[in-house]
Design an enzyme around this catalytic site. Sequence first.
Site, mmCIF file in Angstrom:
data_model
loop_
_atom_site.group_PDB
_atom_site.id
_atom_site.type_symbol
_atom_site.label_atom_id
_atom_site.label_comp_id
_atom_site.label_asym_id
_atom_site.label_seq_id
_atom_site.Cartn_x
_atom_site.Cartn_y
_atom_site.Cartn_z
ATOM 1 N N ASP A 1 0.826 -1.198 0.000
ATOM 2 C CA ASP A 1 0.000 0.000 0.000
ATOM 3 C C ASP A 1 0.864 1.253 0.000
ATOM 4 O OD1 ASP A 1 -2.180 -1.557 -0.013
ATOM 5 O OD2 ASP A 1 -3.035 -0.819 1.885
ATOM 6 N N LEU B 1 -30.616 5.701 15.461
ATOM 7 C CA LEU B 1 -30.721 5.859 16.910
ATOM 8 C C LEU B 1 -31.668 6.996 17.255
ATOM 9 C CD1 LEU B 1 -26.937 5.634 17.883
ATOM 10 C CD2 LEU B 1 -28.707 3.969 18.449
ATOM 11 N N GLU C 1 -20.068 5.284 24.642
ATOM 12 C CA GLU C 1 -19.011 5.424 23.627
ATOM 13 C C GLU C 1 -19.310 6.647 22.777
ATOM 14 O OE1 GLU C 1 -19.809 2.206 20.484
ATOM 15 O OE2 GLU C 1 -21.333 1.899 22.013
ATOM 16 N N ARG D 1 -25.692 1.900 4.574
ATOM 17 C CA ARG D 1 -26.981 1.694 5.228
ATOM 18 C C ARG D 1 -28.150 1.790 4.252
ATOM 19 N NH1 ARG D 1 -29.117 4.962 10.444
ATOM 20 N NH2 ARG D 1 -28.996 6.726 9.028
ATOM 21 N N LYS E 1 -25.782 2.270 25.419
ATOM 22 C CA LYS E 1 -26.458 1.021 25.031
ATOM 23 C C LYS E 1 -26.601 0.152 26.269
ATOM 24 C CE LYS E 1 -24.257 1.227 20.501
ATOM 25 N NZ LYS E 1 -23.100 0.802 19.696
ATOM 26 N N LYS F 1 -26.836 13.792 22.052
ATOM 27 C CA LYS F 1 -26.148 14.680 21.120
ATOM 28 C C LYS F 1 -25.492 15.847 21.846
ATOM 29 C CE LYS F 1 -26.770 14.249 16.988
ATOM 30 N NZ LYS F 1 -27.870 14.150 16.064
HETATM 31 S S1 IVH Z 1 -25.137 2.016 17.232
HETATM 32 C C1 IVH Z 1 -28.245 -0.438 16.962
HETATM 33 N N1 IVH Z 1 -22.970 3.305 17.915
HETATM 34 O O1 IVH Z 1 -25.195 7.041 14.314
HETATM 35 C C2 IVH Z 1 -27.963 0.878 16.524
HETATM 36 N N2 IVH Z 1 -24.191 4.076 16.030
HETATM 37 O O2 IVH Z 1 -27.788 8.362 14.408
HETATM 38 C C3 IVH Z 1 -26.861 0.943 15.588
HETATM 39 N N3 IVH Z 1 -23.174 5.995 14.896
HETATM 40 O O3 IVH Z 1 -26.830 4.852 12.125
HETATM 41 C C4 IVH Z 1 -26.061 2.117 15.776
HETATM 42 N N4 IVH Z 1 -21.433 6.162 16.216
HETATM 43 O O4 IVH Z 1 -24.334 5.410 11.698
HETATM 44 C C5 IVH Z 1 -24.005 3.241 17.058
HETATM 45 N N5 IVH Z 1 -20.999 4.326 18.561
HETATM 46 C C6 IVH Z 1 -22.027 4.253 17.737
HETATM 47 C C7 IVH Z 1 -22.174 5.132 16.675
HETATM 48 C C8 IVH Z 1 -23.286 5.041 15.842
HETATM 49 C C9 IVH Z 1 -22.043 6.650 15.164
HETATM 50 C C10 IVH Z 1 -24.089 6.338 13.820
HETATM 51 C C11 IVH Z 1 -24.648 5.167 13.053
HETATM 52 C C12 IVH Z 1 -26.130 5.266 13.253
HETATM 53 C C13 IVH Z 1 -26.304 6.715 13.519
HETATM 54 C C14 IVH Z 1 -27.605 7.009 14.256
#
Ligand code: IVH
Length: 698
Positions: free
Chosen positions: A37, A87, A120, A143, A294, A318
């Site tokens: 690379d 989310l 996180e 997605r 979570k 947020k």
């Molecule tokens: S969990 C089960 N964890 O935020 C839910 N999402 O606004 C799956 N995202 O679609 C997502 N950091 O693209 C999760 N630490 C994190 C994340 C995260 C960024 C994004 C992800 C999601 C969006 C929702």
Amino acid sequence: MTELDDDQARAELAQLAAMIARADRAYHADDAPIMSDAEYDALRRRNAQIEALFPKLIRDDSPSLRIGAAPSEGFGKIQHARRMLSLANAFNAQDVEDFVAGIRRFLGLTEAAAMSFTVEPKIDGLSLSLRYENGALVHAATRGDGETGEDVTANARTISDIPQHLTDAPDILEVRGEVYMSHADFAELNTRQAAIGGKTFANPRNAAAGSLRQLDPAITRARPLRFFAYAWGQVSQPLASTQRDAIKRLSDLGFVTNPLFSLCTTLDQMLGKYDEIAQLRAKLGYDIDGVVYKLDDLSLQDRLGLRSTTPRWAIAHKFPAELAWTELLGIDIQVGRTGALSPVARLKPVTVGGVVVSNATLHNEDYIAGRDSRGQPIRDGRDIRPGDWVEVYRAGDVIPKIRDVDLMRRPEHSAAYTFPETCPECGSPAIREPGDSVRRCSGGLICPAQAVERLKHFVSRAAFDIEGLGAKQVEAFWRDGWIKTPQDIFALKDRFGPGQPRQLKNREGWGEKSAQNLFDAIDDKRRIPLARLIFALGIRHVGETSAGMLAAHYGTWQDFRDAMRAASVADSSAHADLISIDGVGPVMANSLLTSFQAEAEEIDALAACLEVIPAQARASDSPVAGKTVVFTGTLERMTRAEAKARAEALGAKVAGSVSAKTDILVAGPGAGSKARKAAELGIEVIDEDSWLALIGAA
Ligand code: IVH
């Protein structure tokens, strides 16, 4: 490098193009790389450096140009084995408390029962799902609408954080996470792009998205993308029994997981972690826009299950919008495709959340004057004037806005701003229709700004999507009088092709091959699906989805065109007929009929250059079909009318107020009582971005 003369540079560029092409083939097609690379990157860097010094020598087949090299069919589609979720959002501590209490209530747990949550950062990138079968990466998908995403496998393989092979993994494993770009890599990419006259990006997230969604994986490979794993989809054996152990397992399998991941057992700890991460934010070197909590116990996650697009067991907390005060140097008026006069604040540059801001939107004349669309005061009626000190804010990657003004610092002899009543571009009267918050230039296509913006829209991705004809080329052709109207695009070859006195291939930046490629690309699009054509016309209020519905309703161009021409604005039965179509309201109907009246000849002349592919009727399999949706707060990426039309086009019902029947509340900034009521009723609340992702328009 400066010692190179033209001949040497030309020779080296030829050699580099050949070597890089060979490396690409070996890597992507034969799965057998012939260099590391680092060596590969060095070749591309060298190529970019020479091109920056000798722009005249950039080859048609240069590795830095996508045109001509990329397949034009776009990306294939991949159906996710398990839906990709979004989310729900929390904006303050109370929302987080409600989230935790809601889980207890749902599960019937007492205050005393212990619950753990992982915390996180929420990475501001784009989500990606990686599917491994028997340890081998078989595909990677964005997605998309959550059900079906774009196949970006070849591109994902170029990201070094993404393992190609796993040992000791479940036979089937879908790993999900975020693709992002670091601040340093983003800055370097933009510098490099600027040096070769390429596209620069507004922020790391756009850069990451633009880089991942490249048709040519060689381009993705040259972009420094990274990946954090934070979730999973289908698995043939459970990864673990807790979120924490599952993430640990992903890390053991070779994925990069976020180092700021932690486990909390009380609300106070969770909020403490939020503060800690917020403090670290500026030093992380990549964009985050909040934290995600979570529920740790996976069996409890299972019991809680999902709402239509978001899990009940997780929430994004947020960060608040970022703010700064600065001086308003002046107000410029930009004229858009539909003639809308948009006021733009020119600001003394100021850093807002790490980004230097020198422009912000001022929405419309009422906003400047300190009132809303119903004439009610906003900011207690304080108006905004050039010379004022104003408060600027950014939320996510949206255009910065002005929130407030400091009257104490207002210069002594300042005068209220008068919004122009004529178009600054063409001098035509700028008219504000009753009930419209926007003032519009009445010049139509005699207004140069409208004409150019409409052409840009015409060639845009969701419209004609002509390879090699982007906003930059349209502007240049327009300036020189080569393209004034959409049908001029289709006359380009006859007027500036082989044998003509003035030829495209002789223009600066063009050559024999690229000119021919453009003519071919244009010819390619003479056959166009009806929906794309309707969208491309750029009729006000007719977005992509509405265009699709109209196409499905009328089937053929002839029928559509005849119906639009037969119906006149004054003829109420024709109007009624049009609004009987699901998703067409009186505003859109009016707009369609007016356009077809005003531009009859032009539209027919365009259609005469084309072969329009009839639409097939389609069943609504959208995830929002049958759902009742309410919009509240400010929408930033579309008008209310368009939002409603799109939702309805997908089979959703749009209601004005929240009730027990509501399924989804789409809440933008400024959401108030409706958002509270929805929360009380346990209704799913999502933001505009999640909504767009849900309907597949993100
Ligand atoms: S969990 C089960 N964890 O935020 C839910 N999402 O606004 C799956 N995202 O679609 C997502 N950091 O693209 C999760 N630490 C994190 C994340 C995260 C960024 C994004 C992800 C999601 C969006 C929702």
